[in-house]
Write a protein that holds these residues in place. Structure first.
Motif, short mmCIF file in Angstrom:
data_model
loop_
_atom_site.label_atom_id
_atom_site.label_comp_id
_atom_site.label_asym_id
_atom_site.label_seq_id
_atom_site.Cartn_x
_atom_site.Cartn_y
_atom_site.Cartn_z
N ALA A 155 -5.09 29.17 38.59
CA ALA A 155 -6.21 29.90 38.94
C ALA A 155 -7.38 29.20 39.62
N PRO A 156 -7.60 29.18 40.87
CA PRO A 156 -6.75 30.20 41.61
C PRO A 156 -5.52 29.88 42.15
N LEU A 157 -4.72 30.72 42.45
CA LEU A 157 -3.27 30.41 42.97
C LEU A 157 -3.16 29.79 44.14
N LEU A 158 -2.39 28.91 44.46
CA LEU A 158 -2.42 27.90 45.94
C LEU A 158 -1.39 28.50 46.59
N MET A 159 -1.44 29.35 47.55
CA MET A 159 -0.46 29.80 48.41
C MET A 159 -0.99 29.44 49.74
N ILE A 160 -1.31 28.48 50.10
CA ILE A 160 -1.60 27.91 51.46
C ILE A 160 -0.20 27.45 51.95
N ARG B 234 13.09 32.29 38.73
CA ARG B 234 13.55 30.85 38.46
C ARG B 234 12.50 30.09 38.12
N SER B 235 12.07 29.98 36.88
CA SER B 235 10.84 29.09 36.59
C SER B 235 11.13 27.80 36.02
N VAL C 34 7.04 28.37 43.69
CA VAL C 34 6.70 29.83 43.57
C VAL C 34 7.60 31.16 43.90
N ILE C 35 8.55 30.58 44.70
CA ILE C 35 9.53 31.52 45.22
C ILE C 35 10.33 31.95 44.10
N GLY C 36 10.50 31.30 42.88
CA GLY C 36 11.15 31.61 41.82
C GLY C 36 10.37 32.49 40.80
N ARG C 37 9.11 32.89 41.02
CA ARG C 37 8.10 33.32 40.11
C ARG C 37 7.59 34.64 41.10
#
Ligand code: PMP
Length: 415
Positions: free
Chosen positions: A10-15, A414-415, A365-368
């Protein structure tokens, strides 16, 4: 799975880098710094170098390098070892980071032959062939440099034919994989490529701070035969090689202090990649990228890459909707997305800077899918805030967002 984000999400880092890291990588990193001679560090370093060859799909006689620095340091290392003043070098350009490569090559005193494409496109092979054929006799290019995924445009090139073309012309081929390695297919030995370089903070899924690359035996021989003054000492392959060989033999060695916590994280990250398998992991990146592209489409958004096969697995570069008047910029949208708890990035290309934005989707993140859904929901909410949301008049409100979220339904956890 809970909806309440742990503090580091939080915040989620999606850069498009740095990215969120896995709990295992975080745990490996978050220990008191070991010395560079500590047995656990020696083992992690040695194992990482061995693993890099496999993850890069490189031949046994290739040499992995790992130094403290970013992707830019890795680029500088490749240039400094392989290019001398007066060399002629071909650069395949797809955006801001290939411009950086060209600038580095010019600073090294090379004459660059640059083959560029419009933003969102990649030069076709024929244009590269023609550029090589057009060189004066005696002005042969000695190397080809290209950016596997240019993070400024989200465009992925196909390195294989470029590597083969370089071979046909007796040139070295060097690929910047900073936004690609372990998220896009790269078969270093199979394609006979010479250098594949990256930084730790992208699809390898580690914190920032490591410059990594693997050099082919041909590239190492070119360094040994290189004319002119040697590279800066910190970047010189020949200075590092004995140190790295020692670590592979599980002996500590010293030239410059490695970032030891990052080496522990590297070993954990590479072990997880190998436990899954490189190809399945890349396939998951591809699947997530496709699902996200479907989500952007459902929200009425278009991506910058001109064709689907040019769109990277690792990030989306997304145009502002055509309906956006000049009054709403991509930076406004990025700020609104951030207000909804997700950090994304603005555009990097100067001419389009305020007309598109970028979202990274690589590593853990791609496994979430829950985190990807959070990202899509934040984009949808920001579009609403800015008055840019679908649907068209008449459609039920919220339909576009529901469709966008549904596009992520089949992604494996997949986490
Ligand atoms: N090349 C590419 C393709 C990149 O995406 C980046 C970083 N965004 C770099 C090089 C430079 O890496 P760094 O910021 O770690 O120096």
């Amino acid at each position: 799975m809970t909806d309440i984000a742990p503090p580091h999400l939080a915040p989620l880092l999606m850069i498009p880098g740095p990215v969120e890291v896995s709990p295992e990588v975080l745990a490996a990193f978050s220990v008191p710094p070991p010395g560079h001679t500590a047995p656990a560090l020696v083992e992690a370093f040695g194992a990482s170098l061995e693993s890099m060859r496999r993850v890069w799909s490189a031949e046994p006689a290739s040499q992995p390098f790992v130094i403290g620095g970013g992707g830019t340091a890795a680029m500088d290392m490749a240039v400094a070892n392989l290019v001398a003043a007066g060399d002629r070098v071909l650069v395949v350009k797809t955006g801001y980071f290939s411009d950086r490569l060209a600038e580095m090559l010019r600073r090294q005193g090379a004459a660059t032959v640059e083959v560029a494409a419009a933003p969102g496109d990649a030069p076709d092979l024929e244009a590269v062939r023609e550029a090589l054929a057009g060189q004066p006799s005696g002005g042969r290019c000695t190397a080809l440099f290209a950016t596997h995924v240019d993070t400024s445009t989200g465009v992925r090139i196909d390195p294989e034919p470029l590597a083969r073309l370089a071979r046909e012309h007796g040139m070295l081929s060097v690929f910047d994989g900073v936004c690609a390695t372990a998220g896009e297919t790269f078969d270093m030995a199979g394609w006979d490529a010479d250098v594949y370089l990256t930084g730790s903070q992208k699809a390898l899924g580690l914190p920032p701070g490591l410059a990594l690359m693997v050099a082919s035996p041909r590239a190492l021989a070119a360094r040994a035969a290189r004319r002119g003054p040697p590279p800066p000492m910190y970047l010189d392959w020949e200075v590092w090689q004995p140190v790295l060989r020692a670590y592979e033999e599980r002996r500590a060695a010293y030239f410059s202090t490695p970032p030891t916590n990052l080496i522990l994280a590297l070993a954990a990250g590479l072990a997880a990649i190998e436990a899954e398998g490189v190809a399945p992991r890349i396939a998951r990146h591809q699947q997530a990228a496709r699902a996200l592209r479907a989500a952007w489409r459902a929200l009425g958004l278009e991506i910058l890459p001109k064709r689907d096969e040019l769109a990277a697995n690792t990030l989306s570069a997304i145009r502002l909707p055509a309906t956006a008047s000049g009054a709403v910029t991509a930076n406004d949208l990025v700020a609104r997305i951030s207000a909804h708890g997700v950090n994304v990035a603005g555009g990097l290309l100067h001419d389009l800077r305020n007309r598109y934005f970028r979202i990274g989707h690589m590593g853990w993140v791609i496994g979430r899918p829950d985190l990807l859904r959070r990202t899509v929901a934040a984009v949808a909410a920001a579009l609403r805030d800015c008055g840019l949301a679908l649907p068209a008049p008449g459609a039920a409100s919220g339909d576009a967002e529901r469709q966008a979220l549904a596009a992520l339904d089949d992604l494996p956890v997949r986490s």
